[in-house]
Design an enzyme around this catalytic site. Structure first.
Site, PDB file in Angstrom:
ATOM      1  N   ASP A 120       0.730  -1.266   0.000  1.00  0.00           N
ATOM      2  CA  ASP A 120       0.000   0.000   0.000  1.00  0.00           C
ATOM      3  C   ASP A 120       0.762   1.320   0.000  1.00  0.00           C
ATOM      4  O   ASP A 120       0.625   2.113  -0.896  1.00  0.00           O
ATOM      5  CB  ASP A 120      -0.880   0.058   1.252  1.00  0.00           C
TER       6      ASP A 120
ATOM      7  N   GLU B 232       2.038  -8.026  12.475  1.00  0.00           N
ATOM      8  CA  GLU B 232       1.811  -7.689  11.062  1.00  0.00           C
ATOM      9  C   GLU B 232       3.141  -7.334  10.380  1.00  0.00           C
ATOM     10  O   GLU B 232       3.401  -7.709   9.249  1.00  0.00           O
ATOM     11  CB  GLU B 232       0.825  -6.519  10.991  1.00  0.00           C
TER      12      GLU B 232
HETATM   13  C1  2M8 Z   1      -3.187  -3.745   4.120  1.00  0.00           C
HETATM   14  O1  2M8 Z   1      -4.080  -3.125   3.191  1.00  0.00           O
HETATM   15  C2  2M8 Z   1      -5.445  -2.811   3.473  1.00  0.00           C
HETATM   16  C3  2M8 Z   1      -6.090  -2.307   2.198  1.00  0.00           C
HETATM   17  O2  2M8 Z   1      -6.165  -3.314   1.274  1.00  0.00           O
HETATM   18  C4  2M8 Z   1      -5.638  -1.785   4.547  1.00  0.00           C
HETATM   19  O3  2M8 Z   1      -4.708  -1.052   4.892  1.00  0.00           O
HETATM   20  O4  2M8 Z   1      -6.742  -1.718   5.018  1.00  0.00           O
HETATM   21  C5  2M8 Z   1      -2.001  -4.249   3.293  1.00  0.00           C
HETATM   22  O5  2M8 Z   1      -0.916  -4.597   4.101  1.00  0.00           O
HETATM   23  C6  2M8 Z   1      -2.435  -5.414   2.409  1.00  0.00           C
HETATM   24  O6  2M8 Z   1      -1.329  -5.983   1.754  1.00  0.00           O
HETATM   25  C7  2M8 Z   1      -3.155  -6.484   3.211  1.00  0.00           C
HETATM   26  O7  2M8 Z   1      -3.669  -7.451   2.338  1.00  0.00           O
HETATM   27  C8  2M8 Z   1      -4.285  -5.913   4.070  1.00  0.00           C
HETATM   28  C9  2M8 Z   1      -4.873  -6.937   5.050  1.00  0.00           C
HETATM   29  O8  2M8 Z   1      -3.852  -7.584   5.775  1.00  0.00           O
HETATM   30  O9  2M8 Z   1      -3.811  -4.797   4.837  1.00  0.00           O
END
Ligand code: 2M8
Length: 440
Positions: free
Chosen positions: A177, A408
């Site tokens: 992101d 994470e």
């Molecule tokens: C993060 O992205 C999401 C949006 O898609 C968010 O910030 O809400 C990223 O690290 C992405 O790679 C990941 O799939 C997601 C859920 O873990 O979080």
């Protein structure tokens, strides 16, 4: 590189780690799918589910297969696999309505309107290997045609000019992101007004020094508004959007997933279409052109302006995973990896190298270690016979989870755990790294 001070007794500590990781996946299982983490991440994300399945396959292969089958309910008629499938019963599902994808997403399923790195074929291959032989054909029969349609969508919609590289239209599609790769391309994009940002409760509430800045989040929301206005029509978006990137990591994963798909189709006694075979070969050639000789690393490509985005990230190692780098380039990448000023601080691999101006050790995709990126790199090093480096990185990676939990992401300087706790893909990939050592 010093492997000496990392404990490696394949005894109780690894058994404990295995049990703890399996427990995280059990705890995050909501009965339908394993959510990425408790709290902030209640929905089903595409690549999270793939990583989860890769780890779960070692614990319960049938459950891992169901996890992937579950993703198919979100696949659009045109073949697109959305990056998120929303659960209506959960908090933050207001966000689902903001995408306005009804009419495009399957009836009754609320999805986002963009995709995420295509790890699916790689995950299916990992899971099928653990399934009882008698159950493999049905699983393949359900998954393989869906993956073919997905890969065909990526080529048709996101590479209409047949460059070999898939173009992304939103940073969320890269999975990385807030990576600085996107920063410049988004520089002139005005953030969405505050009231719109507030509607995106899930991501807004996460803004702090470990998350994307509120400026970045505002721009991401603005970009979704633009995509929605274009009704997610790739042809229009690719022509008009100022933010279009042929992302290195995504395309390298795609190249590896294409190899998996070819093998899966063979397992069914079938072949891919001649057209797809040609496209697959063109992707491998095009990724190799993302090499930048002066810096001796791979970069992403910026479409509207043309040219490589010479911002270094951990994605430079992903062509190893796909087996695309020549042995000479692989050696240059190895040197980058073990350089303490670049990618080898106390806790490798930083998502952005230490000596790069936008490096921030605690902020999201701007420096912290992500276990999925380590996993891709370990597998890549193994592919090139660099077993010593692969084992060194594997032990370092296990050590992070052992010392700091299944977070994470982690600070590459101190190892501190950051972002969400009990993070599924971290637990799942640790399970996989425990099972397969570099010498397997
Ligand atoms: C993060 O992205 C999401 C949006 O898609 C968010 O910030 O809400 C990223 O690290 C992405 O790679 C990941 O799939 C997601 C859920 O873990 O979080």
């Amino acid at each position: 590189m010093n492997t000496g001070n990392v404990r490696h007794d394949v005894t109780t500590s690894e058994t404990d780690l295995h049990n703890q990781a399996a427990a995280v996946l059990r705890a995050n299982d909501n009965g339908h799918y394993v959510k990425p983490a408790p709290g902030n991440y209640p929905h089903q994300w595409l690549w999270d589910t793939c990583f989860t399945a890769i780890g779960l396959a070692h614990v319960d292969a049938r459950r891992a297969a169901r996890e992937l089958l579950n993703l198919l309910r979100g696949q659009w008629e045109n073949g697109m696999m959305p990056h998120m499938i929303y659960s209506a019963r959960l908090p933050y599902s207001l966000e689902a309505g903001l995408w306005r994808t009804h009419g495009l997403s399957p009836r009754g399923v609320r999805t986002s309107g963009i995709t995420q790195p295509p790890v699916l074929a790689i995950a299916v291959e990992a899971v099928v290997a653990q399934l009882p032989v008698a159950e493999q054909p049905d699983f393949l029969a359900a998954m393989v045609p869906a993956i073919e349609r997905y890969h065909e969508w990526l080529y048709r919609e996101r590479d209409p000019n047949k460059t070999g590289l898939v173009a992304l239209v939103h940073p969320w599609e890269s999975g990385t992101d807030d990576s600085p790769v996107w920063t410049e391309a988004m520089a002139d994009l005005p953030p969405a007004p505050r009231w719109r940002r507030v509607l995106w409760g899930a991501i807004m509430f996460r803004s702090n020094d470990e998350r994307a800045s509120s400026q970045s989040i505002g721009q991401m929301v603005r970009l979704v508004d633009e995509l929605r206005r274009a009704n997610y029509d790739s042809q229009t978006i690719l022509k008009t959007s100022p933010v279009v990137i042929r992302d290195l990591g995504f395309n390298a994963i795609f190249a590896a997933a294409n190899e998996s798909l070819e093998r899966l189709v063979k397992m069914q006694g079938d072949n891919l279409t001649v057209e797809l075979i040609g496209q697959i070969a063109s992707t491998r050639r095009a990724i190799d052109r993302l090499w930048h000789e002066p810096s001796r690393e791979y970069f992403s490509y910026q479409v509207p302006l043309g040219g490589l985005i010479t911002v270094s990230t951990v994605a430079t190692f992903l062509p190893l995973f796909a087996g695309i780098a020549s042995p000479e380039r692989a050696e240059y990448l190895r040197l980058q990896l073990v350089n303490p000023e670049r990618f080898s601080p106390n806790h490798p691999i930083p998502s952005v190298p230490l000596n790069q101006p936008l490096f921030e050790p605690r902020r999201y995709w701007r420096g912290p270690v992500w276990i999925n990126m380590n996993w891709f790199t370990i597998r890549g090093l193994e592919r090139y016979g660099m077993f010593e480096e692969a084992e060194w990185l594997r032990l370092r990676t296990l050590d992070l989870a052992q010392q700091h939990g299944f977070r994470e992401y982690y600070s590459p300087l101190t190892g501190d755990g950051l972002g969400a706790h009990e993070f599924s893909w971290t637990a799942a990939l640790i399970l996989d790294l425990l099972v397969h050592t570099a010498k397997d």
